[in-house]
Design a protein around this motif. Structure first.
Motif, PDB file in Angstrom:
ATOM      1  N   ILE A 154       0.838  -1.209   0.000  1.00  0.00           N
ATOM      2  CA  ILE A 154       0.000   0.000   0.000  1.00  0.00           C
ATOM      3  C   ILE A 154       0.867   1.251   0.000  1.00  0.00           C
ATOM      4  O   ILE A 154       0.585   2.217  -0.714  1.00  0.00           O
ATOM      5  N   GLU A 155       1.945   1.211   0.790  1.00  0.00           N
ATOM      6  CA  GLU A 155       2.833   2.374   0.862  1.00  0.00           C
ATOM      7  C   GLU A 155       3.492   2.641  -0.484  1.00  0.00           C
ATOM      8  O   GLU A 155       3.646   3.795  -0.892  1.00  0.00           O
ATOM      9  N   ALA A 156       3.886   1.551  -1.199  1.00  0.00           N
ATOM     10  CA  ALA A 156       4.488   1.721  -2.520  1.00  0.00           C
ATOM     11  C   ALA A 156       3.496   2.369  -3.483  1.00  0.00           C
ATOM     12  O   ALA A 156       3.841   3.282  -4.241  1.00  0.00           O
ATOM     13  N   LYS A 157       2.239   1.891  -3.431  1.00  0.00           N
ATOM     14  CA  LYS A 157       1.216   2.495  -4.289  1.00  0.00           C
ATOM     15  C   LYS A 157       0.948   3.937  -3.877  1.00  0.00           C
ATOM     16  O   LYS A 157       0.690   4.801  -4.728  1.00  0.00           O
ATOM     17  N   ASP A 158       1.006   4.170  -2.566  1.00  0.00           N
ATOM     18  CA  ASP A 158       0.783   5.526  -2.060  1.00  0.00           C
ATOM     19  C   ASP A 158       1.848   6.484  -2.597  1.00  0.00           C
ATOM     20  O   ASP A 158       1.543   7.607  -3.007  1.00  0.00           O
ATOM     21  N   LYS A 159       3.097   6.015  -2.612  1.00  0.00           N
ATOM     22  CA  LYS A 159       4.166   6.855  -3.149  1.00  0.00           C
ATOM     23  C   LYS A 159       3.948   7.144  -4.630  1.00  0.00           C
ATOM     24  O   LYS A 159       4.158   8.264  -5.105  1.00  0.00           O
ATOM     25  N   ILE A 160       3.524   6.098  -5.371  1.00  0.00           N
ATOM     26  CA  ILE A 160       3.241   6.282  -6.799  1.00  0.00           C
ATOM     27  C   ILE A 160       2.105   7.278  -6.973  1.00  0.00           C
ATOM     28  O   ILE A 160       2.161   8.175  -7.826  1.00  0.00           O
ATOM     29  N   HIS A 177     -13.017  -4.506   1.180  1.00  0.00           N
ATOM     30  CA  HIS A 177     -12.073  -3.810   2.047  1.00  0.00           C
ATOM     31  C   HIS A 177     -11.347  -2.734   1.242  1.00  0.00           C
ATOM     32  O   HIS A 177     -10.848  -2.996   0.135  1.00  0.00           O
ATOM     33  N   TYR A 178     -11.299  -1.538   1.830  1.00  0.00           N
ATOM     34  CA  TYR A 178     -10.651  -0.412   1.157  1.00  0.00           C
ATOM     35  C   TYR A 178      -9.599   0.197   2.083  1.00  0.00           C
ATOM     36  O   TYR A 178      -9.772   0.223   3.302  1.00  0.00           O
ATOM     37  N   PHE A 179      -8.538   0.694   1.451  1.00  0.00           N
ATOM     38  CA  PHE A 179      -7.573   1.518   2.178  1.00  0.00           C
ATOM     39  C   PHE A 179      -7.718   2.944   1.677  1.00  0.00           C
ATOM     40  O   PHE A 179      -7.646   3.199   0.464  1.00  0.00           O
ATOM     41  N   VAL A 180      -7.935   3.875   2.598  1.00  0.00           N
ATOM     42  CA  VAL A 180      -8.232   5.256   2.229  1.00  0.00           C
ATOM     43  C   VAL A 180      -7.021   6.137   2.543  1.00  0.00           C
ATOM     44  O   VAL A 180      -6.609   6.271   3.694  1.00  0.00           O
ATOM     45  N   GLU A 181      -6.437   6.709   1.481  1.00  0.00           N
ATOM     46  CA  GLU A 181      -5.351   7.672   1.646  1.00  0.00           C
ATOM     47  C   GLU A 181      -5.924   8.998   2.130  1.00  0.00           C
ATOM     48  O   GLU A 181      -6.903   9.489   1.572  1.00  0.00           O
TER      49      GLU A 181
END
Length: 730
Positions: A42-48, A256-260
């Protein structure tokens, strides 16, 4: 003693308790690894997401700013705006706007505004003009006031857009501005091709009043959610918009979702205008993690059941094995030290004969460890046969040490002598064969004997060590060779040193050093220990505790105490102070750092002299030279102590280049009677002067020695003649 059944039950219970605990820890760790991998993904996608969002924003801002500049530079645009010719202006700029809107459906706004902020021409809605709905729009007010371009997100009448606002000048006259608006979705459209995202806006609460289109906002703290999507409503209520959180997981409709929550949209002044909430569906990753965890759980639980069955039926076998491991020496098969302790309990008359192979280390070094082990096995077998014939028990208690033990009702010391004599004859007449090397070798032994009711291995060892020291074949223990009292003295002294360190009773005495006129120019710091006994203070000389302090690793604390007190005493004085350092102090990196720190904080480091004893314990002079270089960089000086004693190296003096040579007292005290001492001292003085090194004579105890030393060319003087070491300065 416990029954085998109880031992079995308790052991199995303890074993499986530990196993279950370990399994629980492993499963917890596995779950932690899965969680970490999920967060890393998730963190890698967040950085992208962050990188692409800001790259897209900057790229589109640059592109549209350049296109706006080109439009403003089109012939007739500025003229039409100056003339307030709306139709002419629209006719020129409309094709450009329509082309941009066609290329990017999120291009929504292009408005020309006058100096008062009123809308002169909305290119996107030309029929609407003349209004002054800009009183709350700071970006318009600031651009007209400052007459410079601005960028930033802004809440408009209907929704939030990213605004590019450029001032318009014609012939150095400010005409007004042009604003260009793009919806935030424009910057996300490329991201959704890479990451499946849903998004919504949470705007600053005070911005709601700007919007004409009234929506059902959900308020929380200082934000309002501009979305009716149940997913984002649930996320908005759960997460904190003021700080990033790795646990922003929301479940909605069994997904399930992760919300930035850290994509912040800033206005033209760098203030938070809104937060872009981006929700990524991570259902597959979570379910995959859960499936793997259940598989790991099964993989661990099933073997545990099998293990329980195996342990239950084979425990007796293992119990016997464990017994042998505890009480039997693995190499020789003899009873070991544990068995000896068990068998020697009780107050009985016993004889102990401790036997040690002489120079066994040499055998290992000469023939190798494997050959040494072969010797031990053959030696153990020989002793076992010897012991059995004489009704003795035999134990191997360490590498090459064996103990014979036998209980007696009445013990005759002569029996020991016969026993030892026969043992020596047996060992001497036996050749030990090393088949792999094709050689035979003989060995010699030494023995220590103790007998009576109060026998112990320690007493036998004292007798053995004494026999080895006196080069005897054996020795019988007596109170005369007992070293326990010496050991107790050492332990007591160790306690005294530790107590003195804890109570700040490691103190410094100072002995004056004079010039040729007898004037005190510096002092040497000399350590003492104060011991309190029944309220009386006793001053202990360093020769009684310094060497022992090194063995127990207490010496560094003593050195620090001396350095600290010496620096404090001479902080506001003009004299120099000389502090002794051992080779260990110089090699110790922590001590070096401590000394450098003290020098760095000392007002006059040039008044500090470090005395180094040049002896054979200094193995690496590079360390010494490096230390000298460091302290000299602060201005401190170096003295070589006890020069001219048993170990002195003139070549090292050339290498170290000290500031002082302190000539050893054993030479100085005889210079008036010994011609050899006089020649040596004079040679040192001449040698030092040639190298521009000052000399200090120690052990000046009267006027005669003082005058002799001056005649030989010595520069400075120290001894009882000028003053004994004292806690107070002269």
């Amino acid at each position: 003693m416990q029954s085998p059944e109880k031992i079995k039950f308790r052991t199995l219970f303890a074993t499986f308790s530990i196993i279950f605990l370990v399994v629980a820890i492993i499963l917890f760790y596995v779950n932690h690894i899965f969680e970490r991998k999920l967060h890393e993904t998730i963190e890698a996608k967040d950085k992208i997401l962050h990188k692409l969002f800001h790259q897209n924003l900057e790229h589109e801002r640059d592109v549209y700013e350049k296109r706006l500049v080109r439009i403003l530079n089109e012939p007739g645009v500025k003229e039409a705006f100056k003339e307030r010719n709306r139709e002419k202006l629209y006719k020129i700029v409309a094709p450009f706007y329509k082309q941009m809107a066609k290329e990017n459906p999120y291009v929504k706004i292009m408005t020309f505004r006058l100096e008062d902020g009123s809308a002169f021409l909305r290119v996107h809605k030309p029929e609407m003009y003349g209004d002054k709905l800009n009183k709350k729009r700071k970006i318009i007010i600031d651009t007209n006031r400052e007459k410079i371009k601005h960028y930033g997100f802004e809440v408009g009448k209907l929704k939030m857009t990213y605004r590019i606002v450029l001032p318009i000048f014609y012939q150095n006259e400010y005409l007004g501005l042009v604003e260009f608006g793009i919806e935030p979705a424009s910057f996300i459209r490329k991201l959704t091709k890479i990451i499946d995202l849903k998004y919504a806006l949470a705007i600053k609460k005070e911005m709601k009043s700007v919007m004409i289109e009234k929506k059902e906002f959900i308020d929380k703290d200082d934000f309002s959610l501009a979305s009716s999507d149940p997913l984002f409503i649930k996320a908005f209520e759960k997460i904190d918009l003021h700080s990033k959180d790795d646990n922003n997981f929301v479940t909605y409709n069994d997904r399930h979702y992760f919300v930035e929550n850290d994509l912040v949209l800033y206005d033209h002044k760098g203030n938070r205008a809104a937060v872009l909430l981006a929700a990524e569906d991570v259902t597959e990753e979570i379910e995959s993690k859960r499936d793997l965890f259940y598989k790991f759980l099964f993989i661990f639980i099933f073997p545990l059941f099998i293990l329980f069955i195996i342990l239950n039926y084979s425990f007796d076998f293992f119990l016997k094995k464990i017994h042998n491991l505890i009480y039997t020496d693995e190499l020789t098969g003899l009873k070991n030290r544990v068995a000896f302790r068990k068998d020697s309990q009780g107050n009985k008359n016993r004889a102990l004969v401790l036997v040690d192979i002489n120079a066994f280390k040499t055998i290992n070094e000469l023939y190798g460890v494997e050959a040494g082990n072969e010797i031990l096995k053959q030696f153990g077998s020989l002793l076992e046969s010897f012991a059995q014939k004489r009704d003795f028990s035999l134990y191997r208690i360490s590498s090459d040490e064996f103990v014979f033990m036998k209980a007696f009702d009445k013990f005759d010391p002569n029996q020991c002598k016969y026993f030892i004599k026969e043992l020596y004859e047996t060992v001497r007449n036996h050749s030990f064969v090393l088949p792999e090397l094709g050689i035979k070798t003989d060995i010699e032994i030494t023995a220590g004997i103790v007998y009576g009711k109060k026998t112990s291995l320690e007493k036998a060892l004292m007798a053995l060590e004494k026999a080895r020291e006196e080069r005897r074949e054996y020795l019988i223990y007596s109170s005369k060779i007992d070293t326990k009292k010496d050991t107790q003295k050492i332990i007591a002294l160790k306690k005294d040193i530790k107590k003195a360190l804890e109570e700040n009773n490691i103190v410094v005495y100072y002995q004056p050093i004079t010039d040729k006129n007898g004037k005190v120019i510096k002092y040497e710091s000399l350590v003492r220990m104060i011991k309190n006994t029944d309220g009386k203070e006793e001053v202990i000389a360093p020769c009684e505790f310094l060497e022992l302090s090194q063995k127990f690793n207490l010496y560094p604390q003593i050195s620090k105490a001396v350095i600290d007190q010496s620096f404090r005493m001479f902080e506001n004085r003009k004299e120099k102070v000389s502090i002794n350092l051992s080779p260990n102090d110089i090699i110790d990196k922590e001590m070096q750092q401590y000394i450098i720190k003290k020098l760095d904080s000392f007002a006059s480091p040039e008044r500090i002299i470090f005395e180094i004893t040049e002896d054979e314990s200094i193995k690496d002079f590079e360390h010494v030279k490096s230390f000298i270089k460091k302290v000299r960089s602060f201005g401190a000086q170096i003295a070589i102590d006890d020069f001219g004693s048993g170990y002195s190296n003139y070549f090292h003096i050339l290498e170290l280049q000290p500031d002082y040579l302190k000539i050893d007292g054993s030479l100085i005290r005889n210079i008036h009677t010994s011609e050899e001492s006089k020649i040596i001292v004079k040679t040192i003085a001449v040698f030092a002067k040639e190298l521009n090194i000052k000399t200090v004579a120690e052990f000046i105890y009267d006027e005669e020695i003082f005058q002799y030393a001056k005649e030989l060319g010595i520069d400075e003087f120290q001894g009882f003649y000028f003053g004994k070491p004292s806690p107070k300065l002269v």
